[in-house]
Design an enzyme around this catalytic site. Sequence first.
Site, PDB file in Angstrom:
ATOM      1  N   LYS A  85      35.887  42.436  40.101  1.00 25.16           N
ATOM      2  CA  LYS A  85      36.419  42.707  38.366  1.00 25.16           C
ATOM      3  C   LYS A  85      35.193  43.046  37.164  1.00 25.16           C
ATOM      4  O   LYS A  85      34.465  42.344  37.693  1.00 25.16           O
ATOM      5  CB  LYS A  85      37.511  41.917  38.166  1.00 25.16           C
ATOM      6  CG  LYS A  85      38.173  41.904  37.082  1.00 25.16           C
ATOM      7  CD  LYS A  85      39.047  41.031  37.213  1.00 25.16           C
ATOM      8  CE  LYS A  85      40.355  40.650  35.828  1.00 25.16           C
ATOM      9  NZ  LYS A  85      41.129  39.720  35.656  1.00 25.16           N
ATOM     10  N   SER A 160      45.561  41.146  33.921  1.00 23.62           N
ATOM     11  CA  SER A 160      44.414  41.619  33.673  1.00 23.62           C
ATOM     12  C   SER A 160      43.914  42.367  35.197  1.00 23.62           C
ATOM     13  O   SER A 160      43.396  43.009  34.624  1.00 23.62           O
ATOM     14  CB  SER A 160      44.151  40.855  33.367  1.00 23.62           C
ATOM     15  OG  SER A 160      42.894  40.396  33.743  1.00 23.62           O
ATOM     16  N   SER A 184      46.273  36.820  35.886  1.00 29.39           N
ATOM     17  CA  SER A 184      46.295  37.812  36.448  1.00 29.39           C
ATOM     18  C   SER A 184      45.271  38.186  37.390  1.00 29.39           C
ATOM     19  O   SER A 184      44.975  39.580  37.812  1.00 29.39           O
ATOM     20  CB  SER A 184      44.827  37.882  35.285  1.00 29.39           C
ATOM     21  OG  SER A 184      44.556  37.711  33.720  1.00 29.39           O
TER      22      SER A 184
END
Lengths: 487, 476
Positions: A85, A160, A184
């Site tokens: 990420k 997220s 997330s």
Amino acid sequence: MSSPQQFPPREATVQEALQWISEGRCSSHDLVSRYLDFLETEGKELGAIVETFEAEALAAAKLSDKRREQGELLGPLDGIPFTAKMNITTAVGTTDASSAMLVGFEAGEDATVVRRLLGGGAVLVGKTSCDEFAMGATNETSCHGVVANPWDRSRVPGGSSGGAAALAGSHGWAFHLGSDTGGSIRLPAAFCSATGLKPTWGRVSRSGLIAFGSSLDQIGPIARDASDCALVLDCIEGADPLDSTSLHQLDESRDPIEKVALVSEGFGSGIDDSIREAVRAAAQEMEQHGVEVTEVSLPQLHAANACYQVIATAEASSNLARYDGIHVGSRVAADDLQLLYEKSRRAGFGVEVRRRILLGTFVLSAGYRDSYYSRAQAVRDLIREGVDHALEQVDALLLPVSPFAPFPIGERIDDPIALYACDILTVTANLAGVPALALPCGFDEAGLPIGMQLMGARGSDHRLLQFGQQWQQWTAHHRELPVGGAS
Amino acid sequence: MSWQTVVGLEIHAQMATRSKMFCSCRRETGLDPNHNICPVCTGWPGALPVINEAAVRCAIRAAICLDCTIQRESRFDRKNYFYPDLPKGYQISQFYRPYALGGAISFEREDATADRLPLVRIHMEEDAGKSIHASDGTSRIDLNRCSSPLLEIVTEPLGMSGIEAASCVRSLRHLLRWVGVSDGDMEKGNLRCDVNVSVRPDASAELGTRTELKNLNSFVSIQRSVEVESKRQIEVLEKGGTIRQETRLWDQDLEVTEEMRSKEDSPDYRYFPEPDLPVIVIEQQDIDRERQSLPELPAERYRELVDDLGLDPKEALPILARRENCEFFAALLEAGLSATSASNWFRGEVLRHLNDRSERIDQYPLAAEAIAVVVKAVEEDRISVGKGREILQQALDEQRDPNEILSESGEQISDESALVGWITTVLSENPEAVNKIKSGDSKPMGFLMGQVMKASSGQAHPRLAQDLLQKMIEQD
């Protein structure tokens, strides 16, 4: 010699892909090369991938093939592609947390998790988009653009870690590192029909994770299934001298999960019917396989989201103070210091991030601290106690991941309260510091994925994953791919 | 009307550890700006602090020798504020749960009586970097000091004078140096002091409103700022005014205090527990281990020097100034010197050398054993005191072993006929001096004695030569 190149099926898990490689049906180089093609095409179309590292990845895959030939594999993930990420530091590429503030930022070092995976031979292929500084539930706040849900590209993938989940939901062979502060990893996993684990707080080093809410943040895997997640966790977990909150003693128990309790509050009003039904059906399925299913009430859950918003934003307001235009982060020139701070931070941070910084600053301020931050800490203790108590009676708690199905892009982005509602069922695990595993458990009438989550006692990560593997032997939801996604 | 000045101190002492508080950068000064930094101390995204255990041990030692109650569990908090020399945007400190409570600093009142300034607490924290503001309006930032380990020692308010306030800090510095907790160099900024000053009509009245004077970096400025600020407050009050709680700056050139910011303008630091660090647990065994590793404290050494060895308190103080001094003194005793001669030679020679050379005892090139050999030669009358001093000085200047010089320079000569020979020559060459002495002016005696020593190349036994000289002049 030249037979048409064959690849594992697109939905194949990491372990299945490894099977192909070890049987010599394709090489790691072939696999990584083909996966890079996927990233460059569909990955980019989805908005899921920001950067790919083709040259480095292909070179690493070649080395892996050589090691395999010589029988010197570095670990069970040797030769397998993975992504990180955008808020996890990597020596190659940039780490910008999907924020204009950090665009172009080169961390120069690998996060501990990345270092451990590379040390195990896994191949870093790229960086995934996420909400700015991991703040969001829809992946609409990334400076790299909105990420689309592969099951319906007009809808959000969840956030997220939206980029990671969108990739995992639409293609196998690889795994993805996400981070979870209030859901997330789990929310996008559920929205995209992927499997994701939010580990016990402290089980995985946070060194190299761009901090959001430090007492809540954990890095975890998003993949096709629970056994892939277990392989990844095996590699990344454990004490790290660079993170003094990382746990020195891991619970190694692998006792099977025999008792599961539905959490009543996860099935009340405000939760979509189709989701309630799908998760209850999953519970019945478990029962049929001999799992003892009961129901408990966790009234503390009602306070969890408010508590989370206070603590997460308070910590964020402090964690993001370093992006001041002086040291790290983009600078807008100004005549005096105060203006430089104001202009740099206004230009660098998006609306949602600014909102949370302001909120967090407010709840810590003199005169308000006691009513907000201190009270939230007290509530957090109650939530932790409630969860711990419930987990003394059963091995795992079962509830939906999201109260609703993936919704259209743009629907909630201007309504923070509606946006924060996405988190109501996930934040509890972060507040309590317990592990939570998101598993696909079906689809609604519109064909959109539904996810459930299992929360276990602190340290029971591998027990949850083992149970997830069992569940995924009983069911096939996790094998599904979005229509049009077949190779 | 008589007023009492009340002073409270907040002292920042940099701990003398090898590395910084939360990273492995060395704790050093004097390096090029921004050349002693790492991702952790500069708040690089993703970097996390890790507690330096040596700093915690150091802090435990400080708390032991200040008689504090060490807390089994303590915790770090974040103190949030924006400033360019604070790269994380917060300072890691201990606010809610400091590691040590209570305790006291022993100090001497102006009337030489002993007293104790009670402590509120001690906590650990990290230092910020340095902003360097140039006269052309530009500012530069040096982050080398970022995350250096600090102790903040906070005292209760106590009625005392400026001199006594400085005496407290001096006493604290002495102790911290003694146990190796801090170098305590105020000019290098590794001991800094904030002073809270208030006045009240008499010692029994309620405490007055205080003002805070920031960043005093010398004993003189501590003393003078307290004197000046209390005088200012008294003047305001006597004119019927009131004191505002505020932070003031001390201008040491003009000897005035100036308003910096009022309480209302003071920043809201939004403290909250540092989530990146675990709770610090200090067990009794950790405390015991540090206690055992502590050197004897100055009070115990004082008793030894004065009560056991019979030194005069005035003689004992310079020896006690630093623990290293005491150790050197002990080494002189070990090498066979009596307490009196060790004290005389240490104070008279060693300390003078250090003073001349601006050195500390740990930089002193002469070994205690070598000095003792020279002193013994003096005590056994083999060389004169002057010769002994000369040898030590020469050893220092020429970086040589004093024993070597001693063995080269012949021993003292007591043989009467040789002495008579030199004296006779000196007397015949200096008839004027001899006449003066005979007429009752004893001044030239020293001159003649010097001539005798010179004639003997310093080898004449001074006392015998002196006696003989006296006798020969009288008989002349």
